[in-house]
Scaffold this motif. Sequence first.
Motif, PDB file in Angstrom:
ATOM      1  N   LYS A   1      -9.462  26.143  31.648  1.00 46.65           N
ATOM      2  CA  LYS A   1      -9.925  25.354  32.791  1.00 46.65           C
ATOM      3  C   LYS A   1     -11.401  25.649  32.951  1.00 46.65           C
ATOM      4  O   LYS A   1     -11.787  26.828  32.951  1.00 46.65           O
ATOM      5  N   VAL A   2     -12.210  24.625  33.039  1.00 49.38           N
ATOM      6  CA  VAL A   2     -13.649  24.828  33.199  1.00 49.38           C
ATOM      7  C   VAL A   2     -13.895  25.530  34.531  1.00 49.38           C
ATOM      8  O   VAL A   2     -13.624  24.964  35.593  1.00 49.38           O
ATOM      9  N   CYS A   3     -14.368  26.748  34.486  1.00 50.31           N
ATOM     10  CA  CYS A   3     -14.505  27.566  35.706  1.00 50.31           C
ATOM     11  C   CYS A   3     -15.239  28.848  35.334  1.00 50.31           C
ATOM     12  O   CYS A   3     -15.073  29.359  34.224  1.00 50.31           O
ATOM     13  N   ALA A   4     -16.043  29.378  36.270  1.00 48.57           N
ATOM     14  CA  ALA A   4     -16.715  30.647  35.998  1.00 48.57           C
ATOM     15  C   ALA A   4     -15.723  31.805  36.034  1.00 48.57           C
ATOM     16  O   ALA A   4     -15.944  32.847  35.433  1.00 48.57           O
ATOM     17  N   GLY A   5     -14.633  31.640  36.795  1.00 47.61           N
ATOM     18  CA  GLY A   5     -13.615  32.691  36.850  1.00 47.61           C
ATOM     19  C   GLY A   5     -13.992  33.860  37.740  1.00 47.61           C
ATOM     20  O   GLY A   5     -13.651  35.003  37.457  1.00 47.61           O
ATOM     21  N   TRP A   6     -14.653  33.560  38.844  1.00 46.16           N
ATOM     22  CA  TRP A   6     -15.051  34.588  39.799  1.00 46.16           C
ATOM     23  C   TRP A   6     -14.079  34.554  40.968  1.00 46.16           C
ATOM     24  O   TRP A   6     -13.893  33.496  41.584  1.00 46.16           O
ATOM     25  N   ILE A   7     -13.435  35.666  41.254  1.00 44.22           N
ATOM     26  CA  ILE A   7     -12.521  35.706  42.396  1.00 44.22           C
ATOM     27  C   ILE A   7     -12.890  36.878  43.309  1.00 44.22           C
ATOM     28  O   ILE A   7     -13.425  37.887  42.858  1.00 44.22           O
ATOM     29  N   THR A   8     -12.598  36.717  44.589  1.00 42.54           N
ATOM     30  CA  THR A   8     -12.917  37.750  45.574  1.00 42.54           C
ATOM     31  C   THR A   8     -11.665  38.585  45.863  1.00 42.54           C
ATOM     32  O   THR A   8     -10.548  38.176  45.535  1.00 42.54           O
ATOM     33  N   PRO A   9     -11.823  39.737  46.510  1.00 42.50           N
ATOM     34  CA  PRO A   9     -10.658  40.560  46.851  1.00 42.50           C
ATOM     35  C   PRO A   9      -9.632  39.796  47.689  1.00 42.50           C
ATOM     36  O   PRO A   9      -8.431  40.068  47.590  1.00 42.50           O
ATOM     37  N   SER A  10     -10.069  38.839  48.505  1.00 39.88           N
ATOM     38  CA  SER A  10      -9.105  38.055  49.307  1.00 39.88           C
ATOM     39  C   SER A  10      -8.104  37.348  48.412  1.00 39.88           C
ATOM     40  O   SER A  10      -6.927  37.215  48.758  1.00 39.88           O
ATOM     41  N   VAL A  11      -8.568  36.854  47.267  1.00 44.86           N
ATOM     42  CA  VAL A  11      -7.680  36.148  46.343  1.00 44.86           C
ATOM     43  C   VAL A  11      -6.610  37.100  45.821  1.00 44.86           C
ATOM     44  O   VAL A  11      -5.424  36.761  45.751  1.00 44.86           O
ATOM     45  N   ILE A  12      -7.027  38.298  45.514  1.00 39.23           N
ATOM     46  CA  ILE A  12      -6.067  39.285  44.997  1.00 39.23           C
ATOM     47  C   ILE A  12      -5.025  39.626  46.063  1.00 39.23           C
ATOM     48  O   ILE A  12      -3.835  39.710  45.782  1.00 39.23           O
ATOM     49  N   ASN A  13      -5.487  39.759  47.302  1.00 37.05           N
ATOM     50  CA  ASN A  13      -4.559  40.053  48.398  1.00 37.05           C
ATOM     51  C   ASN A  13      -3.605  38.893  48.637  1.00 37.05           C
ATOM     52  O   ASN A  13      -2.398  39.087  48.791  1.00 37.05           O
ATOM     53  N   LEU A  14      -4.141  37.687  48.670  1.00 36.76           N
ATOM     54  CA  LEU A  14      -3.296  36.510  48.928  1.00 36.76           C
ATOM     55  C   LEU A  14      -2.215  36.371  47.860  1.00 36.76           C
ATOM     56  O   LEU A  14      -1.087  35.986  48.133  1.00 36.76           O
ATOM     57  N   LEU A  15      -2.596  36.690  46.627  1.00 30.94           N
ATOM     58  CA  LEU A  15      -1.660  36.541  45.504  1.00 30.94           C
ATOM     59  C   LEU A  15      -0.744  37.749  45.351  1.00 30.94           C
ATOM     60  O   LEU A  15       0.180  37.719  44.538  1.00 30.94           O
ATOM     61  N   GLU A  16      -1.021  38.806  46.099  1.00 31.52           N
ATOM     62  CA  GLU A  16      -0.314  40.083  45.905  1.00 31.52           C
ATOM     63  C   GLU A  16      -0.357  40.454  44.424  1.00 31.52           C
ATOM     64  O   GLU A  16       0.666  40.806  43.819  1.00 31.52           O
ATOM     65  N   LEU A  17      -1.542  40.338  43.862  1.00 36.94           N
ATOM     66  CA  LEU A  17      -1.688  40.567  42.424  1.00 36.94           C
ATOM     67  C   LEU A  17      -1.529  42.048  42.095  1.00 36.94           C
ATOM     68  O   LEU A  17      -2.188  42.901  42.690  1.00 36.94           O
ATOM     69  N   ASP A  18      -0.661  42.355  41.170  1.00 35.43           N
ATOM     70  CA  ASP A  18      -0.498  43.723  40.677  1.00 35.43           C
ATOM     71  C   ASP A  18      -1.604  43.932  39.635  1.00 35.43           C
ATOM     72  O   ASP A  18      -1.460  43.575  38.464  1.00 35.43           O
ATOM     73  N   VAL A  19      -2.715  44.495  40.107  1.00 40.73           N
ATOM     74  CA  VAL A  19      -3.912  44.555  39.268  1.00 40.73           C
ATOM     75  C   VAL A  19      -3.665  45.381  38.004  1.00 40.73           C
ATOM     76  O   VAL A  19      -4.114  45.013  36.914  1.00 40.73           O
ATOM     77  N   GLU A  20      -2.936  46.490  38.154  1.00 42.12           N
ATOM     78  CA  GLU A  20      -2.687  47.327  36.971  1.00 42.12           C
ATOM     79  C   GLU A  20      -1.895  46.566  35.920  1.00 42.12           C
ATOM     80  O   GLU A  20      -2.150  46.662  34.730  1.00 42.12           O
ATOM     81  N   ASP A  21      -0.922  45.787  36.375  1.00 44.41           N
ATOM     82  CA  ASP A  21      -0.150  44.976  35.433  1.00 44.41           C
ATOM     83  C   ASP A  21      -1.038  43.875  34.843  1.00 44.41           C
ATOM     84  O   ASP A  21      -1.055  43.653  33.633  1.00 44.41           O
ATOM     85  N   TYR A  22      -1.812  43.229  35.724  1.00 40.50           N
ATOM     86  CA  TYR A  22      -2.620  42.097  35.269  1.00 40.50           C
ATOM     87  C   TYR A  22      -3.629  42.503  34.199  1.00 40.50           C
ATOM     88  O   TYR A  22      -3.821  41.803  33.204  1.00 40.50           O
ATOM     89  N   ARG A  23      -4.267  43.647  34.397  1.00 44.73           N
ATOM     90  CA  ARG A  23      -5.377  43.985  33.486  1.00 44.73           C
ATOM     91  C   ARG A  23      -4.887  44.478  32.121  1.00 44.73           C
ATOM     92  O   ARG A  23      -5.694  44.716  31.225  1.00 44.73           O
ATOM     93  N   GLN A  24      -3.575  44.612  31.928  1.00 44.58           N
ATOM     94  CA  GLN A  24      -3.047  44.981  30.604  1.00 44.58           C
ATOM     95  C   GLN A  24      -3.288  43.825  29.631  1.00 44.58           C
ATOM     96  O   GLN A  24      -2.636  42.784  29.734  1.00 44.58           O
TER      97      GLN A  24
END
Length: 380
Positions: free
Chosen positions: A46-69
Amino acid sequence: MSTPPFESCDVLIVGGGPAGSTCARALCRAGLDVVVMDRQEFPRDKVCAGWITPSVINLLELDVEDYRQGRVFQPITSFLTGIDGGPQVATIYDSEVSFGIRRCEFDNYLLRRSGVRLVLGEALDSMRRSGRGWVVNDHVETPLVIGAGGHFCPVARHLGARPGRGEIAVAAQEIEFELDAGQRHTCGIQPQMPELFFCDDMKGYGWCFRKGNFLNVGLGREGGHQLSRHVQAFRASLIARGKIPPGTPADFHGHAYLLYSSARRAVVDNGALLIGDAAGLAYPQSGEGIRPAIESALMAAQIVQSAAGDYRHARLAPYQDRLGARYGLREAPASQGLLPERFKMAVAGWLLRSRWFARHVVLDRWFLHKHDKPLVTPSA
Ligand SMILES: Cc1cc2nc3c(=O)[nH]c(=O)nc-3n(C[C@H](O)[C@H](O)[C@H](O)COP(=O)(O)OP(=O)(O)OC[C@H]3O[C@@H](n4cnc5c(N)ncnc54)[C@H](O)[C@@H]3O)c2cc1C
């Protein structure tokens, strides 16, 4: 070609980007039978810079440790800002204020995580009213269609949107590519420090954003007049200044989106509503669209649950009210375009040289939305 089997669902979401996958996950968790249809197979770009803020991570309840694997997840702690070709101001924070992701990875992760049925590689070609609500592509029957198909969403067109005709969109082009070993040493962009270059007429801005071994370079402008010329001049000047490697590809990819302040799309109809870029929700000052895409998806999911199967316009209309309460009334004399109108004056270049202005207004207020209250909704 064989005809796909006829199927039915409680909700059909058209588009598997961040808006679609977030809404799908929320509705699935509420016990609804959801199908996401996307014209592309995933993972997709998707054409996008791919910049996200901490709010996005909170809203998504993103498991950062899992995601960054095995995926790019670039912390950002600082920025360089200024008028293109002018002096740059460094703003350094004490901690991580944003992150860089690659949309091919991010969108695929969120869509697979949603837990819903996926119909991928199939575009929405037709939708007609039926006794139960809608029949889509002659093989999916559903009482509710949620349009999450981005700027050119076919559900938005069904509700009357005419992309490119009478809408003031931001047109943007970018390139994202993996730096080779030599380029990694010569690239002048620091991974934790994206650089923003405002156009001298203040009608848009360019960026250089290094995410791990990937470099993302792009430029967006209101209206998009002579965009390619601006983009190629920007690329050439970045190479000349040693910011990006001489081998940076020149075949930038383009896309458009609507800023919330200038979008006028109807977002609700009987048995239908729009979320994310389909509804035209990007933040006016920065063009950030992922956070409003996710927020709108969560607000829509909440309204859909409250409607309890009665998807007439009046039952879905509170969604429009919630958008207004969150982002302001569209009729309000808000700024039109990527940067506030008042700011597009001779003082812009002068102000952008101020460290205080760069940190507290450009970054904290316009780009990081540090003062915005978190969205109150059940979790994503
Ligand atoms: C150059 C550029 C840079 C950007 N940079 C940023 C950034 O750094 N940070 C940020 O927050 N925002 C950024 N944005 C905005 C951001 O990309 C969007 O706001 C965001 O992708 C919106 O998400 P969405 O889910 O609404 O739509 P999308 O992500 O566009 O997803 C829509 C989906 O619908 C599918 N679809 C389309 N038509 C059909 C059809 N007929 N049938 C079935 N499926 C269909 C598509 O395949 C796609 O998967 C940028 C935009 C551009 C153009």
